[in-house]
Design a protein around this motif. Sequence first.
Motif: not given
Length: 123
Positions: A58-87
């Motif tokens: 699920y994403y906020a409209d302001s970040v759709k298409g630029r941010f990607t959230i993912s998880r690795d349950n084996a590592k107990n880790t959640v990630y967020m890849q943020m591309n095309s960052l804006k001020p």
Amino acid sequence: QVQLVESGGGLVQAGGSLRLSCVASGRTFSTATMGWFRQAPGKEREFVAAISRSAITYYADSVKGRFTISRDNAKNTVYMQMNSLKPEDTAVYFCAANRYGGRLYSQSGYDSWGQGTQVTVSS
């Protein structure tokens, strides 16, 4: 309570990328919905993205298409890849755990929080 530790923030130029990580302690990570929120100076904390235990995202409209959230349950880790960052993405980013089916897009739905990591995007 789940302990959450974020990392990966920093200073980047507009158009650049960052990847945030959040490592969770405890055995309930794999069943929790995990979320990212952010808070800019003088503004309220706002929802950015979330991922369910079955990896529905699920994403906020302001970040759709630029941010990607993912998880690795084996590592107990959640990630967020943020591309095309804006001020306007400049904020402290917080990782949060929603273990009891709380409201997805609201801070009140999350029962555990990390300390936050600063993301600064220069123009």
